[in-house]
Design a protein around this motif. Structure first.
Motif, short mmCIF file in Angstrom:
data_model
loop_
_atom_site.label_atom_id
_atom_site.label_comp_id
_atom_site.label_asym_id
_atom_site.label_seq_id
_atom_site.Cartn_x
_atom_site.Cartn_y
_atom_site.Cartn_z
N LYS A 1 0.83 -1.22 0.00
CA LYS A 1 0.00 0.00 0.00
C LYS A 1 0.86 1.27 0.00
O LYS A 1 0.61 2.20 -0.76
CB LYS A 1 -0.93 -0.03 1.21
N GLU B 1 0.97 4.45 -2.60
CA GLU B 1 0.71 5.81 -2.13
C GLU B 1 1.80 6.76 -2.61
O GLU B 1 1.50 7.90 -3.01
CB GLU B 1 0.60 5.84 -0.60
N TYR C 1 -1.42 6.99 -5.53
CA TYR C 1 -2.67 6.24 -5.36
C TYR C 1 -3.23 6.47 -3.96
O TYR C 1 -2.48 6.66 -3.01
CB TYR C 1 -2.44 4.74 -5.60
N THR C 2 -4.58 6.45 -3.87
CA THR C 2 -5.24 6.58 -2.58
C THR C 2 -6.17 5.38 -2.38
O THR C 2 -6.76 4.89 -3.34
CB THR C 2 -6.04 7.89 -2.46
N GLN C 3 -6.28 4.98 -1.14
CA GLN C 3 -7.14 3.84 -0.81
C GLN C 3 -8.59 4.21 -1.07
O GLN C 3 -9.04 5.28 -0.67
CB GLN C 3 -6.93 3.45 0.65
N SER C 4 -9.33 3.32 -1.74
CA SER C 4 -10.72 3.60 -2.10
C SER C 4 -11.67 2.49 -1.66
O SER C 4 -12.82 2.46 -2.08
CB SER C 4 -10.82 3.83 -3.61
N MET D 1 -7.17 0.68 -4.62
CA MET D 1 -6.55 2.00 -4.67
C MET D 1 -6.83 2.62 -6.04
O MET D 1 -6.94 1.90 -7.03
CB MET D 1 -5.05 1.91 -4.40
N LYS E 1 -6.21 6.27 -8.72
CA LYS E 1 -5.42 7.47 -9.04
C LYS E 1 -6.04 8.12 -10.27
O LYS E 1 -6.36 7.43 -11.25
CB LYS E 1 -3.97 7.08 -9.34
#
Length: 140
Positions: free
Chosen positions: A111, A115, A119-122, A136, A138
């Protein structure tokens, strides 16, 4: 170092070799689950170092978004920045295909790597093949 966009089943053997080494041998995913029904509708890339296949990934377009999958680097070639090269190459293909968003299922231990690449956790935590993941995304 060379990145190759795989054009046929013969060339795809290098991608499968890397995936079987990492996901099946190293992480214990059943072989019959690793190779799936999306192989023929995905675009695969392989990174070669000194002419040896050492990293791979694939991309599928789903509802206009880029789904990045099967991203892996052989154990002895990790920590050399090759995963980043694979992700950037897949994102480039996604942009060529006019995708505005990239989505991937990240193993929890990776993770932080994603990041750092924007990328962000979704999603919440989910388990795939016994391995904890998060989705994740983006914007491209």
């Amino acid at each position: 170092m060379e990145i190759k966009r795989i054009k046929n089943k013969e060339e795809r053997k290098d991608a499968f070799y890397i995936r079987l080494k990492v996901f099946v041998e190293e992480q214990g995913v059943p072989r019959e689950n690793e190779l799936d029904e999306y192989e023929d509708v995905s675009e695969h890339i392989v990174l070669y170092k000194d002419k040896l296949p050492v990293a791979t990934g694939r991309i599928r377009i789903i509802h206009g978004d880029a789904k990045l999958q099967r991203i892996c680097v052989l154990k002895e070639y990790r920590k050399l920045g090759l995963g980043k090269v694979i992700i950037e190459s897949l994102e480039s293909i996604a942009r060529e295909k006019d995708c505005k968003k990239a989505i991937l299922g990240a193993q929890v231990q990776a993770k932080e790597f994603y990041e750092k690449l924007g990328y962000t956790q979704s999603s919440g935590l989910f388990v795939d093949e016994g391995i904890p993941h998060v989705e994740m995304t983006k914007q491209l």
